[in-house]
Design a protein around this motif. Structure first.
Motif, short mmCIF file in Angstrom:
data_model
loop_
_atom_site.label_atom_id
_atom_site.label_comp_id
_atom_site.label_asym_id
_atom_site.label_seq_id
_atom_site.Cartn_x
_atom_site.Cartn_y
_atom_site.Cartn_z
N HIS A 164 20.56 35.06 14.14
CA HIS A 164 20.07 35.74 12.83
C HIS A 164 19.81 37.13 12.78
CE1 HIS A 164 19.80 31.67 10.90
NE2 HIS A 164 19.00 31.10 12.11
N LEU A 165 19.68 37.60 14.04
CA LEU A 165 19.18 39.17 14.05
C LEU A 165 20.29 39.89 14.83
CD1 LEU A 165 15.50 38.69 14.35
CD2 LEU A 165 16.35 39.69 12.47
N PHE A 166 21.51 39.60 14.63
CA PHE A 166 22.46 40.32 15.60
C PHE A 166 22.73 41.81 15.26
CE2 PHE A 166 26.65 41.32 17.14
CZ PHE A 166 26.69 40.69 18.39
N ARG A 167 22.60 42.61 16.13
CA ARG A 167 22.54 44.15 15.87
C ARG A 167 23.71 44.86 16.18
NH1 ARG A 167 17.39 45.88 14.28
NH2 ARG A 167 17.70 47.98 15.08
N VAL A 168 24.14 45.59 15.40
CA VAL A 168 25.19 46.34 15.74
C VAL A 168 25.02 47.90 15.50
CG1 VAL A 168 27.98 46.79 15.07
CG2 VAL A 168 26.86 44.47 15.08
N LYS A 169 25.42 48.60 16.46
CA LYS A 169 25.29 50.16 16.08
C LYS A 169 26.88 50.87 16.20
CE LYS A 169 22.86 54.37 17.54
NZ LYS A 169 21.77 54.87 18.44
N PRO A 170 27.54 50.88 15.14
CA PRO A 170 28.82 51.53 14.99
C PRO A 170 29.01 52.80 15.63
CG PRO A 170 28.54 50.34 12.87
CD PRO A 170 26.95 50.45 13.81
N ALA A 171 30.07 53.11 16.15
CA ALA A 171 30.30 54.50 16.74
C ALA A 171 30.67 55.44 15.48
CB ALA A 171 31.24 54.35 17.75
N GLY A 172 31.36 54.78 14.73
CA GLY A 172 31.90 55.55 13.51
C GLY A 172 32.61 54.78 12.54
N ASP A 173 33.65 55.38 11.63
CA ASP A 173 34.47 54.75 10.85
C ASP A 173 35.83 54.92 11.07
OD1 ASP A 173 35.15 56.89 9.20
OD2 ASP A 173 33.27 56.79 8.59
N LYS A 174 36.70 54.26 10.35
CA LYS A 174 38.23 54.52 10.56
C LYS A 174 38.60 55.60 9.70
CE LYS A 174 41.06 52.14 12.44
NZ LYS A 174 41.18 52.44 13.92
N GLY A 175 37.73 56.22 9.10
CA GLY A 175 38.29 57.46 8.18
C GLY A 175 39.00 57.33 6.99
N TYR A 176 39.41 58.44 6.49
CA TYR A 176 40.25 58.51 4.95
C TYR A 176 41.38 57.56 5.17
CZ TYR A 176 36.73 61.55 3.34
OH TYR A 176 35.29 62.24 2.75
N VAL B 150 31.62 44.16 5.81
CA VAL B 150 31.38 45.50 6.27
C VAL B 150 31.83 46.57 5.70
CG1 VAL B 150 32.51 46.84 8.24
CG2 VAL B 150 31.97 44.61 8.90
N LEU B 151 32.87 46.50 4.58
CA LEU B 151 33.47 47.50 3.83
C LEU B 151 32.06 47.80 2.85
CD1 LEU B 151 36.98 46.61 2.96
CD2 LEU B 151 36.28 48.04 4.81
N GLN B 152 31.39 46.93 2.34
CA GLN B 152 30.37 47.08 1.51
C GLN B 152 29.29 47.77 2.10
OE1 GLN B 152 30.98 46.40 -1.60
NE2 GLN B 152 31.10 44.37 -2.21
N ILE B 153 28.77 47.36 3.18
CA ILE B 153 27.74 48.00 3.88
C ILE B 153 28.07 49.69 4.36
CG2 ILE B 153 28.18 47.60 6.35
CD1 ILE B 153 24.78 46.80 4.38
N SER B 154 29.43 49.87 4.61
CA SER B 154 29.80 51.00 5.00
C SER B 154 29.35 52.08 4.16
CB SER B 154 31.45 50.98 5.24
OG SER B 154 32.14 51.01 4.09
N SER B 155 29.51 51.78 2.71
CA SER B 155 29.16 52.91 1.84
C SER B 155 27.75 53.29 1.87
CB SER B 155 29.41 52.48 0.51
OG SER B 155 30.80 52.14 0.23
N TYR B 156 26.86 52.47 2.45
CA TYR B 156 25.60 52.89 2.66
C TYR B 156 25.08 53.15 4.11
CZ TYR B 156 25.06 50.42 -1.96
OH TYR B 156 25.16 50.40 -3.23
N TRP B 157 25.95 53.24 4.79
CA TRP B 157 25.86 53.43 6.17
C TRP B 157 26.06 54.94 6.63
CZ3 TRP B 157 29.15 55.18 10.44
CH2 TRP B 157 28.66 55.05 11.55
N ARG B 158 25.02 55.40 7.62
CA ARG B 158 25.21 56.65 8.21
C ARG B 158 25.27 56.68 9.57
NH1 ARG B 158 25.78 56.45 3.49
NH2 ARG B 158 24.74 57.46 1.86
N ALA B 159 26.01 57.69 9.94
CA ALA B 159 26.02 57.72 11.57
C ALA B 159 24.96 57.77 12.42
CB ALA B 159 26.91 59.01 11.88
N GLY B 160 24.80 56.72 13.26
CA GLY B 160 23.75 56.52 14.20
C GLY B 160 22.87 55.52 13.90
#
Length: 396
Positions: free
Chosen positions: A324-336, A243-253
């Protein structure tokens, strides 16, 4: 002149720069906002410090200019990092995926090494300093700072800004580099937390919360990249290396895809089980691969109590999609507060890739996390910091 260069920031980049400058016979003074040098180094890797990665290349970094880091990594390689630390008795041991940790030492040993070398070389580290201004003069810069309630000034031909990024404010994170850059007309690539846990809210929140503490090896992906590592369920969402890895490439929404069984095909496993024992419950089969608590939670999406022989086509499709195709739509991140690094920063177009000197401000250098070069989790950002420190030292 008080020194050949003033280095602002006693983190990985600043400390390496001071030591490398010392090897070249150059005198520097480091000004550090915090009460001690290397504060972020000390907490990295749970206090063990993952100080480089055996596989580090420019490919594992996010930047507006993906080729910018090549020059620094050519001048200071992973092998150079390994030899540098081994020379002073810190041998590396690979943990996973190329991550190198001190074999029998910890993060404190790394900070102590730099502090000791600086002392031997006469490179001064002044902590508890608050920079208030950098004044450009004809052939030098004057750095104005507050210390113990008094204003002090230092003059040098070169200034190195290695103040890091915005993550972990309690460790002394500062936006000084960004403020100074904006004040002097430099472009800033939009910043955001990176290598950061993601949050889940709304109707899905309770499902994730009930699994807090459970870790699962997955493949996690979006349209840009994928990683195979563990995710960790938390009471507020998702964390863990993947999750930490993908977070750098994730954008809100955006939605993230998770393959909960990347090394097997659940449909094939069910078909094989049908041949040997069709009475096996789906839950029994899944418990071979997951903790019982996680299997039980999957009951929201599939008929755990059914025997594999009696699963219908539609149920098989639902099982396959869930696994195999579990989808997650995060609300946001935990911030700085919880981010390991900052994405974005000083636009690389403002700097020389060969020297890291600022094109608009000759004699000023930017290095480390404040520059728009952000590495993956696993020692990559330390390798960037060491390389920056070396490269800048050659020019000051």
């Amino acid at each position: 002149m008080d020194a050949d260069a003033i280095i602002i920031g006693a983190g990985a980049c600043g400390l390496m720069c001071a030591v490398q400058a010392g090897y070249l016979g150059k005198k520097v003074i480091i000004l550090e906002k915090g009460s001690k040098a290397g504060a972020k180094i000390l907490i990295s890797g749970g206090g063990r410090c993952n100080y480089t990665n055996l596989f580090a290349t420019d490919e594992q970094f996010i930047s507006g200019n993906k080729h910018f880091s090549k020059s620094a990594f050519t001048q200071w390689t992973v092998a150079d990092t390994i030899v540098f630390f081994e020379t002073y008795g810190i041998r590396g041991k690979e943990k996973t995926l190329g991550q190198l940790f001190p074999e029998d030492k910890n993060a404190k040993a790394i900070v102590d090494l730099f502090a000791g070398l600086c002392e031997e070389m006469g490179q001064e580290i002044r902590c508890d300093t608050d920079i208030t201004d950098i004044i450009k003069e004809e052939n030098s810069y004057t750095v104005v700072y507050q210390r113990s309630g008094k204003e002090q000034r230092l003059r040098a031909g070169k200034v190195v800004i290695a103040t890091g990024g915005l993550p972990i404010p309690k460790m002394g994170a500062t936006d000084f580099a960004l403020r100074f850059a904006r004040k002097n007309g430099l472009n800033i690539i939009e910043t955001a937390p990176a290598l950061v846990p993601l949050t889940i809210t709304g109707k899905e929140e309770d499902w994730y919360a009930q699994l807090s503490g459970n870790s699962v090896f997955v493949e996690i992906s979006n349209e840009r990249i994928s990683f195979e590592e563990n995710i960790l369920f938390t009471h507020w969402g998702l964390s863990g290396p993947a999750v930490l890895q993908i977070s750098s490439y994730w954008r809100a929404g955006e939605t993230i895809n998770i393959n909960l069984m990347p090394q097997e095909d659940i449909s094939e496993l069910i078909e094989e089980e049908r041949k040997f024992n069709g009475k096996t419950l789906l839950s029994t089969l899944l418990n071979r691969y997951y903790a019982k608590k996680f299997t039980d939670a999957l009951g929201k999406f599939m008929p755990l109590g059914k025997q594999v022989a009696s699963l219908t086509k539609s149920e098989m499709e639902a099982i396959h999609t869930t696994i195999h195709l579990f989808r997650v739509k995060p609300a946001g991140d935990k911030g700085y507060d919880k981010a390991e690094v900052m994405r974005g920063g000083i636009d690389t177009a403002e700097l020389s890739s060969k020297t890291l000197e600022c094109k608009k401000l000759p004699g000023v250098y930017f290095g480390g996390e404040c520059v728009d070069v952000t590495g993956w989790l696993g020692g990559y950002n330390f390798q960037w910091a060491w390389a920056c420190g070396f490269v800048i030292a050659q020019g000051i």
